[in-house]
Design an enzyme around this catalytic site. Structure first.
Site, mmCIF file in Angstrom:
data_model
loop_
_atom_site.group_PDB
_atom_site.id
_atom_site.type_symbol
_atom_site.label_atom_id
_atom_site.label_comp_id
_atom_site.label_asym_id
_atom_site.label_seq_id
_atom_site.Cartn_x
_atom_site.Cartn_y
_atom_site.Cartn_z
ATOM 1 N N ARG A 1 0.778 -1.126 0.028
ATOM 2 C CA ARG A 1 0.001 -0.021 0.007
ATOM 3 C C ARG A 1 0.910 1.062 -0.107
ATOM 4 O O ARG A 1 0.565 2.330 -0.626
ATOM 5 C CB ARG A 1 -1.011 -0.156 1.274
ATOM 6 C CG ARG A 1 -2.048 1.119 1.087
ATOM 7 C CD ARG A 1 -3.036 0.587 2.097
ATOM 8 N NE ARG A 1 -2.587 0.673 3.487
ATOM 9 C CZ ARG A 1 -3.133 0.552 4.461
ATOM 10 N NH1 ARG A 1 -4.755 -0.055 4.667
ATOM 11 N NH2 ARG A 1 -2.839 0.807 5.934
ATOM 12 N N LYS B 1 -2.726 6.292 1.482
ATOM 13 C CA LYS B 1 -2.578 6.947 2.808
ATOM 14 C C LYS B 1 -1.668 8.147 2.603
ATOM 15 O O LYS B 1 -0.574 7.939 3.207
ATOM 16 C CB LYS B 1 -1.873 5.821 3.481
ATOM 17 C CG LYS B 1 -2.678 5.711 4.922
ATOM 18 C CD LYS B 1 -2.519 4.009 5.577
ATOM 19 C CE LYS B 1 -2.918 4.280 7.246
ATOM 20 N NZ LYS B 1 -4.324 4.395 7.347
ATOM 21 N N GLU C 1 -16.529 5.864 3.899
ATOM 22 C CA GLU C 1 -16.014 5.621 5.158
ATOM 23 C C GLU C 1 -15.744 6.371 5.842
ATOM 24 O O GLU C 1 -16.435 7.441 5.922
ATOM 25 C CB GLU C 1 -14.597 5.029 4.814
ATOM 26 C CG GLU C 1 -13.412 5.993 4.145
ATOM 27 C CD GLU C 1 -11.918 5.486 4.218
ATOM 28 O OE1 GLU C 1 -11.623 4.710 5.218
ATOM 29 O OE2 GLU C 1 -11.405 5.588 3.067
HETATM 30 C C1 LIG Z 1 -5.556 3.543 7.624
HETATM 31 C C2 LIG Z 1 -6.686 3.702 7.127
HETATM 32 C C3 LIG Z 1 -7.776 2.898 7.610
HETATM 33 C C4 LIG Z 1 -7.557 1.340 8.083
HETATM 34 O O1 LIG Z 1 -6.867 0.729 7.480
HETATM 35 P P1 LIG Z 1 -5.803 -0.421 8.255
HETATM 36 O O2 LIG Z 1 -5.144 -0.872 7.264
HETATM 37 O O3 LIG Z 1 -7.081 -1.444 8.322
HETATM 38 O O4 LIG Z 1 -5.337 -0.042 9.399
HETATM 39 C C5 LIG Z 1 -9.131 3.308 7.016
HETATM 40 N N1 LIG Z 1 -9.483 4.333 6.354
HETATM 41 C C6 LIG Z 1 -8.460 5.358 6.178
HETATM 42 C C7 LIG Z 1 -8.987 6.620 5.446
HETATM 43 C C8 LIG Z 1 -7.324 5.060 6.559
HETATM 44 O O5 LIG Z 1 -6.412 6.068 6.395
#
Ligand SMILES: *Cc1c(COP(=O)(O)O)cnc(C)c1O
Length: 340
Positions: A82, A184, A220
């Site tokens: 990622r 991210k 989300e």
């Molecule tokens: C990091 C993150 C998540 C959760 O991801 P994980 O890999 O399960 O920790 C969900 N939504 C956003 C916007 C994120 O930045």
């Protein structure tokens, strides 16, 4: 290994400086060998690209102790993948995936005395990140970068068990179609600070963001993906190209199908359907699943049948199975748990 003298059971979710962190620098078109350092401070130009144009991204994962005393982390290869994808979208030089995993292991080993003991509910949170470090004033990608991983011990995200949350539908958008919602990047969090402060002020734990184009579909929250359970026991998660692909959510969908034999669907979820679901949860590394009991849309309340006292039965089963795999109590069928 002698552990630190820390009250593991009462740790919060905050930064505690540990002994060693990993640093690698990108210069003249290549990453250097990387080292562990005791220096927790970063010195850079006042005009560094990250400070002017927010060219930065990050990851988050945990190391912890299993029941049989091994130090492990969970699917670090997916964090490496990622971060690689995120870097490409931000015109940053991706850090090699094998070196990412190697650096994670080095940082955990070098701070092993900070890995909380089994049963404490705490873990060692690892924060890989990368930023453009050389001076940039005309808008363009940096030429020099730093990749770092630090470690900090953290307590359980929810002390005393996960009580269902009340969340609100946000009037703000998190991510545009064809934007950066799927990576991210720090910038996705900078813009979410105002909406979350406002939500907290209004008494809500989190924001539910809808799709920016039509405002009819569930995306989300600021930092966690949604899982829903239908009244006939199907596990549903929203599909959208502007959702961050949560490793926890992807793992839970596999747990639902392959361990629990449940039907799973990744598809568009319209906000209008939410009132018909039996359970709702938020998925992310920090809490695994946080149950949602109530969703408020401009005064109109949707109360999930699972109620406000505890997790719904399917959410709970998913939570217990995934954490059981992580802790080494349930067979790790897919090799997700990686020993340090
Ligand atoms: C990091 C993150 C998540 C959760 O991801 P994980 O890999 O399960 O920790 C969900 N939504 C956003 C916007 C994120 O930045």
């Amino acid at each position: 290994m002698e552990k630190q003298n820390i009250d593991w059971g009462n740790l919060g979710f905050g930064y505690i400086q540990t002994d060693k962190r990993y640093v690698s620098n990108f210069k003249d078109g290549k990453w250097d060998d990387g080292v562990l350092t005791e220096d927790a401070m970063i010195t850079m130009s006042e005009c560094a690209c990250v400070l002017q144009y927010a060219q930065t991204c990050f990851e988050g994962l945990k190391a912890y102790t299993t029941e049989d005393g091994r130090t492990v982390c969970f699917r670090p290869d997916l964090n490496a993948d990622r971060m690689y994808d995120t870097a490409l979208r931000l015109e940053m030089p991706p850090f090699p995936k094998d070196r990412f995993i190697e650096a994670v292991k080095q940082v955990v080993k070098a701070n092993e005395s900070y890995v909380p003991p089994f049963g404490s509910g705490a873990s060692l949170y690892l924060r890989p990140y990368m930023f453009g470090s050389n001076p940039v004033i005309g808008v363009k990608p940096a030429e020099e970068y730093q990749f770092r991983i630090f470690a900090t011990p953290v307590g359980p995200y929810f002390k005393g068990g996960a009580k269902p949350l009340t969340i609100c539908v946000s009037d703000y958008d998190r991510a545009a179609p064809h934007g950066t919602g799927h990576i991210k990047a720090g910038l996705n969090y900078a813009m979410s600070l105002h909406p979350i402060v406002e939500a907290h002020k209004n008494g809500f734990a989190e924001n539910m963001y809808l799709d920016a184009a039509t405002r009819t579909k569930v995306e989300e929250t600021g930092g966690a993906n949604f899982l829903f359970v239908t009244k006939d026991g199907k596990v549903v998660t929203p599909k959208s190209s502007s959702i961050l692909p949560s490793i926890t959510r992807r793992s839970l969908m596999i747990v639902a199908k392959e361990y629990l034999g449940l039907e799973v669907e990744e598809r568009e979820v319209f906000f209008d359907e939410v009132k018909d679901f039996a359970e709702c949860g938020l998925c992310g590394t920090a809490a695994v699943i946080s149950p949602v009991g109530k969703i408020v849309n401009h005064g109109e309340e949707i109360c999930l049948p699972a109620g406000m006292d505890e997790m719904g039965p399917v959410t709970k089963k998913l939570y217990e199975t995934l954490t059981g795999i992580q802790q080494g109590k349930i067979e790790d069928k897919f090799g997700w748990v990686v020993e340090i």
